[in-house]
Structures are given as structure tokens and as C-alpha cells.
Design an enzyme around this catalytic site. Structure first.
Site, PDB file in Angstrom:
ATOM      1  N   ARG A   1       1.744  -7.002  -8.550  1.00 13.95           N
ATOM      2  CA  ARG A   1       1.577  -5.603  -8.348  1.00 13.95           C
ATOM      3  C   ARG A   1       2.185  -3.808  -9.136  1.00 13.95           C
ATOM      4  O   ARG A   1       2.049  -3.240  -9.006  1.00 13.95           O
ATOM      5  CB  ARG A   1       1.167  -4.962  -6.852  1.00 13.95           C
ATOM      6  CG  ARG A   1       0.414  -6.097  -5.962  1.00 13.95           C
ATOM      7  CD  ARG A   1      -0.090  -5.594  -4.650  1.00 13.95           C
ATOM      8  NE  ARG A   1       0.651  -5.705  -3.746  1.00 13.95           N
ATOM      9  CZ  ARG A   1       1.080  -7.308  -3.257  1.00 13.95           C
ATOM     10  NH1 ARG A   1      -0.540  -7.549  -2.869  1.00 13.95           N
ATOM     11  NH2 ARG A   1       2.027  -7.124  -1.755  1.00 13.95           N
ATOM     12  N   ARG A   2       3.212  -4.385  -8.948  1.00 10.77           N
ATOM     13  CA  ARG A   2       3.972  -3.575  -9.383  1.00 10.77           C
ATOM     14  C   ARG A   2       4.353  -3.686 -10.220  1.00 10.77           C
ATOM     15  O   ARG A   2       4.048  -2.734 -11.432  1.00 10.77           O
ATOM     16  CB  ARG A   2       5.990  -4.538  -8.356  1.00 10.77           C
ATOM     17  CG  ARG A   2       6.238  -4.830  -7.497  1.00 10.77           C
ATOM     18  CD  ARG A   2       6.446  -3.117  -6.724  1.00 10.77           C
ATOM     19  NE  ARG A   2       5.343  -2.319  -6.164  1.00 10.77           N
ATOM     20  CZ  ARG A   2       4.566  -2.552  -5.418  1.00 10.77           C
ATOM     21  NH1 ARG A   2       5.302  -3.425  -3.932  1.00 10.77           N
ATOM     22  NH2 ARG A   2       3.535  -1.855  -4.820  1.00 10.77           N
TER      23      ARG A   2
ATOM     24  N   LYS B   1       1.367   6.302  -0.259  1.00 14.68           N
ATOM     25  CA  LYS B   1       0.201   6.483  -0.907  1.00 14.68           C
ATOM     26  C   LYS B   1      -1.099   4.646  -0.598  1.00 14.68           C
ATOM     27  O   LYS B   1      -2.223   4.914  -0.775  1.00 14.68           O
ATOM     28  CB  LYS B   1       0.060   6.236  -2.469  1.00 14.68           C
ATOM     29  CG  LYS B   1       0.675   7.703  -3.312  1.00 14.68           C
ATOM     30  CD  LYS B   1       0.853   7.872  -4.268  1.00 14.68           C
ATOM     31  CE  LYS B   1       1.341   9.099  -4.512  1.00 14.68           C
ATOM     32  NZ  LYS B   1       1.745   9.123  -6.354  1.00 14.68           N
TER      33      LYS B   1
ATOM     34  N   ASP C   1       3.902  -3.972   7.806  1.00 14.03           N
ATOM     35  CA  ASP C   1       3.048  -3.115   6.666  1.00 14.03           C
ATOM     36  C   ASP C   1       1.787  -3.150   6.561  1.00 14.03           C
ATOM     37  O   ASP C   1       1.259  -4.012   7.505  1.00 14.03           O
ATOM     38  CB  ASP C   1       3.991  -3.941   5.044  1.00 14.03           C
ATOM     39  CG  ASP C   1       5.200  -4.260   4.857  1.00 14.03           C
ATOM     40  OD1 ASP C   1       5.710  -3.621   5.548  1.00 14.03           O
ATOM     41  OD2 ASP C   1       4.977  -5.067   4.472  1.00 14.03           O
TER      42      ASP C   1
ATOM     43  N   ARG D   1       5.643   4.813   8.684  1.00 14.76           N
ATOM     44  CA  ARG D   1       5.596   4.691   7.039  1.00 14.76           C
ATOM     45  C   ARG D   1       4.941   5.295   6.408  1.00 14.76           C
ATOM     46  O   ARG D   1       3.592   4.682   6.438  1.00 14.76           O
ATOM     47  CB  ARG D   1       6.258   3.918   6.932  1.00 14.76           C
ATOM     48  CG  ARG D   1       6.309   3.947   4.644  1.00 14.76           C
ATOM     49  CD  ARG D   1       6.654   1.972   4.173  1.00 14.76           C
ATOM     50  NE  ARG D   1       6.749   0.833   4.487  1.00 14.76           N
ATOM     51  CZ  ARG D   1       6.865   0.049   4.468  1.00 14.76           C
ATOM     52  NH1 ARG D   1       6.256  -0.820   4.731  1.00 14.76           N
ATOM     53  NH2 ARG D   1       8.477  -0.722   5.132  1.00 14.76           N
TER      54      ARG D   1
ATOM     55  N   GLN E   1      -1.198   4.571   4.963  1.00 11.54           N
ATOM     56  CA  GLN E   1      -1.312   4.694   3.472  1.00 11.54           C
ATOM     57  C   GLN E   1      -2.394   6.049   3.685  1.00 11.54           C
ATOM     58  O   GLN E   1      -3.974   6.152   3.335  1.00 11.54           O
ATOM     59  CB  GLN E   1      -3.029   3.875   2.882  1.00 11.54           C
ATOM     60  CG  GLN E   1      -1.582   2.102   3.232  1.00 11.54           C
ATOM     61  CD  GLN E   1      -2.777   1.470   3.104  1.00 11.54           C
ATOM     62  OE1 GLN E   1      -3.935   1.391   3.774  1.00 11.54           O
ATOM     63  NE2 GLN E   1      -2.589   0.010   2.610  1.00 11.54           N
TER      64      GLN E   1
ATOM     65  N   THR F   1       7.891   6.781  -1.258  1.00  4.09           N
ATOM     66  CA  THR F   1       6.873   7.326  -3.020  1.00  4.09           C
ATOM     67  C   THR F   1       8.300   7.228  -3.672  1.00  4.09           C
ATOM     68  O   THR F   1       9.292   7.575  -3.349  1.00  4.09           O
ATOM     69  CB  THR F   1       6.870   8.541  -2.774  1.00  4.09           C
ATOM     70  OG1 THR F   1       5.470   8.859  -3.754  1.00  4.09           O
ATOM     71  CG2 THR F   1       7.587   9.599  -2.518  1.00  4.09           C
ATOM     72  N   HIS F   2       8.029   7.239  -5.082  1.00  2.94           N
ATOM     73  CA  HIS F   2       8.706   7.263  -6.444  1.00  2.94           C
ATOM     74  C   HIS F   2       7.986   8.268  -7.459  1.00  2.94           C
ATOM     75  O   HIS F   2       8.683   8.828  -8.083  1.00  2.94           O
ATOM     76  CB  HIS F   2       9.217   6.121  -7.188  1.00  2.94           C
ATOM     77  CG  HIS F   2       9.094   4.689  -6.132  1.00  2.94           C
ATOM     78  ND1 HIS F   2       7.820   4.301  -5.973  1.00  2.94           N
ATOM     79  CD2 HIS F   2      10.079   3.954  -5.800  1.00  2.94           C
ATOM     80  CE1 HIS F   2       7.972   3.019  -4.999  1.00  2.94           C
ATOM     81  NE2 HIS F   2       9.874   3.272  -5.577  1.00  2.94           N
TER      82      HIS F   2
HETATM   83  C1  LIG Z   1       9.202   1.458   0.826  1.00  7.16           C
HETATM   84  C2  LIG Z   1       8.243   1.194   0.935  1.00  7.16           C
HETATM   85  C3  LIG Z   1       6.604   0.742   1.410  1.00  7.16           C
HETATM   86  C4  LIG Z   1       6.123   0.172   0.488  1.00  7.16           C
HETATM   87  N1  LIG Z   1       4.862  -0.569   1.531  1.00  7.16           N
HETATM   88  C5  LIG Z   1       3.322   0.165   1.383  1.00  7.16           C
HETATM   89  C6  LIG Z   1       2.579  -0.682   1.933  1.00  7.16           C
HETATM   90  O1  LIG Z   1       3.496  -1.414   3.495  1.00  7.16           O
HETATM   91  N2  LIG Z   1       1.582  -0.734   1.867  1.00  7.16           N
HETATM   92  C7  LIG Z   1       0.958  -0.608   0.865  1.00  7.16           C
HETATM   93  O2  LIG Z   1      -0.606  -0.215   0.713  1.00  7.16           O
HETATM   94  N3  LIG Z   1       1.521  -0.187   0.173  1.00  7.16           N
HETATM   95  C8  LIG Z   1       3.368   0.358   0.309  1.00  7.16           C
HETATM   96  N4  LIG Z   1       4.422   0.466  -0.880  1.00  7.16           N
HETATM   97  C9  LIG Z   1       2.901   0.930  -2.431  1.00  7.16           C
HETATM   98  C10 LIG Z   1       3.029   2.358  -2.020  1.00  7.16           C
HETATM   99  O3  LIG Z   1       1.328   2.515  -1.455  1.00  7.16           O
HETATM  100  C11 LIG Z   1       3.011   3.036  -3.534  1.00  7.16           C
HETATM  101  O4  LIG Z   1       1.650   1.689  -4.258  1.00  7.16           O
HETATM  102  C12 LIG Z   1       3.888   2.405  -4.666  1.00  7.16           C
HETATM  103  O5  LIG Z   1       4.709   3.557  -3.629  1.00  7.16           O
HETATM  104  C13 LIG Z   1       4.117   3.464  -5.336  1.00  7.16           C
HETATM  105  O6  LIG Z   1       3.262   4.817  -5.454  1.00  7.16           O
HETATM  106  P1  LIG Z   1       4.019   6.411  -5.612  1.00  7.16           P
HETATM  107  O7  LIG Z   1       4.218   7.179  -4.234  1.00  7.16           O
HETATM  108  O8  LIG Z   1       5.222   6.050  -6.015  1.00  7.16           O
HETATM  109  O9  LIG Z   1       4.019   7.141  -6.653  1.00  7.16           O
HETATM  110  P2  LIG Z   1       3.678   6.115  -7.964  1.00  7.16           P
HETATM  111  O10 LIG Z   1       2.926   7.251  -8.627  1.00  7.16           O
HETATM  112  O11 LIG Z   1       2.689   4.593  -8.340  1.00  7.16           O
HETATM  113  O12 LIG Z   1       4.778   6.528  -9.184  1.00  7.16           O
HETATM  114  C14 LIG Z   1       5.774   7.851  -9.174  1.00  7.16           C
HETATM  115  C15 LIG Z   1       6.076   6.853 -10.544  1.00  7.16           C
HETATM  116  O13 LIG Z   1       7.011   6.219  -9.809  1.00  7.16           O
HETATM  117  C16 LIG Z   1       7.316   5.424 -11.028  1.00  7.16           C
HETATM  118  N5  LIG Z   1       6.922   4.077 -10.240  1.00  7.16           N
HETATM  119  C17 LIG Z   1       5.854   3.470  -9.162  1.00  7.16           C
HETATM  120  N6  LIG Z   1       6.469   2.326  -9.589  1.00  7.16           N
HETATM  121  C18 LIG Z   1       6.765   1.533 -10.920  1.00  7.16           C
HETATM  122  C19 LIG Z   1       7.769   0.823 -10.904  1.00  7.16           C
HETATM  123  N7  LIG Z   1       6.684  -0.836 -10.320  1.00  7.16           N
HETATM  124  N8  LIG Z   1       8.333   0.528 -11.614  1.00  7.16           N
HETATM  125  C20 LIG Z   1       8.658   0.892 -12.729  1.00  7.16           C
HETATM  126  N9  LIG Z   1       8.868   2.705 -12.473  1.00  7.16           N
HETATM  127  C21 LIG Z   1       7.589   2.625 -11.240  1.00  7.16           C
HETATM  128  C22 LIG Z   1       6.200   5.864 -12.478  1.00  7.16           C
HETATM  129  O14 LIG Z   1       7.283   6.534 -13.298  1.00  7.16           O
HETATM  130  C23 LIG Z   1       5.725   7.096 -11.299  1.00  7.16           C
HETATM  131  O15 LIG Z   1       5.363   7.630 -12.188  1.00  7.16           O
HETATM  132  C24 LIG Z   1       5.179   1.035  -0.163  1.00  7.16           C
HETATM  133  C25 LIG Z   1       6.063   1.580  -1.217  1.00  7.16           C
HETATM  134  C26 LIG Z   1       7.450   2.423  -0.352  1.00  7.16           C
HETATM  135  C27 LIG Z   1       8.107   2.649  -1.684  1.00  7.16           C
END
Ligand SMILES: Cc1cc2nc3c(=O)[nH]c(=O)nc-3n(C[C@H](O)[C@H](O)[C@H](O)COP(=O)(O)OP(=O)(O)OC[C@H]3O[C@@H](n4cnc5c(N)ncnc54)[C@H](O)[C@@H]3O)c2cc1C
Length: 300
Positions: free
Chosen positions: A280-281, A179, A125, A176, A155, A218-219
Site C-alpha cells: 500500500r505504501r 484521507k 486504526d 486521528r 477517513q 497526512t504528508h
Molecule cells: C499516522 C498515519 C496513520 C494512518 N492510519 C490510517 C488508518 O487507520 N486508516 C486508513 O485508511 N489510512 C490510514 N493512513 C493512511 C492515509 O489514509 C493515507 O492513505 C496516507 O497518509 C496518504 O495520504 P496523504 O494525506 O499523505 O496524501 P497523499 O496525497 O497520498 O501524499 C501527499 C504527498 O506525500 C508523499 N507521499 C505520500 N505517501 C508516500 C509514500 N508512501 N512514499 C513516498 N512519498 C509519499 C508524496 O509526495 C505525496 O505527493 C494513515 C496515515 C498516517 C500518516
């Protein structure tokens, strides 16, 4: 950000841990390894892959570091014994990065070697920007020590990521792409969501042009839809990429990705140290204010 969310974000450190725990339980499998295994079995039944993560970061002393190493080795053993479709994710600061870089390297190497003997994979990570150089250096040293069953995280919010990606694809690194979750300064990171999205897609194109395997983490519908289009443009086979999501987030979209014929891996965190991760989540969840308010007023 709606006003109530802003207030709750500012007041977050003062919200009782029990309330945070109640609201955040959807994001973690539980506290024990058996909870993580149960969760991964459920996902595997739906043909969803997993990466298991022992919660915890920035471990402060050698005793705890040894414990973390032993626990991660037990995860690898449990994956093997239960024939799970799962790899492992780890954080370098869990294994001593901020105390002794050499110790952290030795610990991570031991874990990656054990995974290699099991035919498994370890994702390193990426944490805050103070650790980026050291984390990439660990990855490169593992490669030069012949350990190719490991991958890094890039990132999209960091300005430096394009240069890092261009260098990593030269050796076909397994990347991986996410964002980024840490609160970095505008001097080194994009802050605007459109800029972050644009950089994400730019990096995704560079990774795929370079022939690297990518985990599209990403979501965000915008990114998922564009990623589908980029995958078609490159004519990729299913085994050249995977989507990745976090446990408890956007499960309907997750299932749709599977139904559309793509592979997806879910990040399954578990362990006693759930607070920092869950906070954070929660702060990323657009409905956070509502969940917290409900938990405060409607105690179950
Ligand atoms: C498998 C995985 C591994 C990761 N590893 C790292 C890492 O090593 N280092 C690092 O800095 N970051 C990591 N992240 C976190 C990542 O950087 C983002 O902070 C996180 O994925 C939210 O960004 P997003 O692309 O989903 O977009 P966002 O704009 O944050 O989310 C898009 C949409 O998804 C939904 N959503 C997002 N998060 C949530 C939540 N917690 N609860 C409910 N709905 C939500 C909402 O509807 C939102 O509008 C990881 C993420 C994933 C999926």
C-alpha cells in the site's frame, strides 16, 4: 499517474516479494519487536513521538488472534520498560473482528485495559468500509466501559465521515484524521483528490470546533499548510493536537514540522506480515515506478 506507474500498479501482484521487500524496507522498522524499539528510540531522541504497530490484518484463526494479542501486550510492556514516548495502534481485524465480534471486543478491551494501567493509549486504526460501523461500535463500548485511553480514525474520503465526526465530538473523542487508504466505491467515497482535501479540512474544523483532540495524519503539503492556519485560527496549545506521519515518508517535512514547534507522532510498523502494508505504501509513492525499476535492474 505517469504511464510507468500505471503499468507497475497493474502488474504489482506479479512483482516478486523480494523486490517489493527491497524497495519497501524504508517503510517498516524491521521484523522483530527489538527493531521497532530501536526505531522509536531514534525518533524519541529527536523529540518525535511514535505509535507502534504490529503488522498484520484480517487474521483468520483463533490461534493467530491469541498470538497477535500476546504480541501487542508485549509491545506495551516494552514501551514501559524502555520508557519510550510511544503508544500503540491496532487493527480490529487482527484481533478477530471478521470472525467473532465479541471475541474481538474482549481482546481489544484487554489491550486497552493494560495500556490504561501503564498510563498509555491505544489508537484503533480504521480499515475498509465494511468494518467502519463495527470499529466505531467497539470504540463506543470501550468508552461506556470506562476506558477513555483510546481513540478512533476518521477517513476523509468517506461520505459518512461528517456525520460520524459530528457524533464523535459530542463525547470529545480523540480522533486521528486521515484521507483513507482503501479502494472504496464511488457510491460511498470521494474519489477526486480536491474533494477529499476539502472534506479533510471541513472535518478538521468540525473536530476542533467540537473541542476534540486531533491527530492530523497526512504528508500532503496543502493539508499541512492549511492545518497550520486552522490551528492558529483556533489558538490551540501544543497539547491539543499533533501531526502524524508514516515511517519513511517525507522526513524533511517531518523535521520542519518539529522545528516549527509542533508535536509529531510517527507510525512505526514492524513484524513478519510486512507485505500488504508495504504494498500500500509503495503504491502511494509517486516515485514507485522508478524505485521498482531500479530494484529490478540494479540488484544490490
Ligand atoms: C499516522 C498515519 C496513520 C494512518 N492510519 C490510517 C488508518 O487507520 N486508516 C486508513 O485508511 N489510512 C490510514 N493512513 C493512511 C492515509 O489514509 C493515507 O492513505 C496516507 O497518509 C496518504 O495520504 P496523504 O494525506 O499523505 O496524501 P497523499 O496525497 O497520498 O501524499 C501527499 C504527498 O506525500 C508523499 N507521499 C505520500 N505517501 C508516500 C509514500 N508512501 N512514499 C513516498 N512519498 C509519499 C508524496 O509526495 C505525496 O505527493 C494513515 C496515515 C498516517 C500518516
Amino acid at each position: 499517474m505517469p504511464l510507468l506507474n500505471k503499468i507497475i500498479t497493474t502488474a504489482f501482484p506479479f512483482i516478486p516479494k523480494s523486490i517489493v521487500g527491497q524497495v519497501a524496507k524504508r517503510y517498516i522498522a524491521g521484523v522483530a519487536l527489538s527493531d521497532g524499539i530501536r526505531q522509536v528510540k531514534e525518533l524519541n531522541k529527536k523529540t518525535i513521538m511514535a505509535t507502534m504497530d504490529l503488522l498484520g490484518e484480517d487474521v483468520k484463526n483463533n490461534f493467530e488472534i491469541e498470538e497477535v494479542k500476546a504480541e501487542i501486550l508485549s509491545i506495551l510492556q516494552a514501551i514501559e520498560e524502555n520508557k519510550l514516548t510511544s503508544n500503540v495502534s491496532l487493527k480490529p481485524t487482527q484481533l478477530g473482528l471478521k470472525i467473532d465480534k465479541e471475541l474481538a471486543y474482549r481482546n481489544i478491551k484487554k489491550i486497552v485495559e493494560t495500556a490504561k494501567n501503564n498510563g498509555n493509549f491505544v489508537r484503533i486504526d480504521m480499515e475498509d468500509a465494511a468494518t467502519t460501523d463495527d470499529t466505531l461500535a467497539i470504540y463506543r463500548r470501550l468508552q461506556s466501559d470506562g476506558l477513555d485511553n483510546t481513540g478512533v480514525v476518521i477517513q476523509a474520503y468517506l461520505h459518512r465521515s461528517e456525520e460520524d465526526v459530528r457524533s464523535l465530538v459530542k463525547s470529545k473523542a480523540n480522533i486521528r484524521l486521515c484521507k483513507g487508504i482503501y479502494n472504496e466505491s464511488p457510491g460511498i467515497a470521494y474519489k477526486d483528490r480536491h474533494e477529499i482535501r476539502n472534506n479533510y479540512l471541513k472535518l478538521l474544523n468540525i473536530i476542533l470546533e467540537g473541542g476534540s483532540y486531533v491527530g492530523i495524519a497526512t504528508h500532503d503539503d496543502f493539508l499541512i499548510d492549511h492545518a497550520h492556519a486552522i490551528i492558529s485560527k483556533f489558538g490551540l496549545n501544543k497539547d491539543q493536537y499533533e501531526y502524524q506521519m508514516l515511517l519513511g515518508v517525507r522526513e524533511k517535512r517531518r523535521d520542519q514540522i518539529v522545528n516549527d514547534g509542533h508535536r509529531i507522532r510517527i507510525y512505526v510498523p514492524f513484524g513478519e506480515q510486512w507485505y500488504a502494508y508495504s504494498s500500500r505504501r509503495l503504491q502511494e509513492n509517486p516515485q514507485m515506478a522508478w524505485y521498482i525499476t531500479k530494484a529490478i535492474f540494479i540488484r544490490q
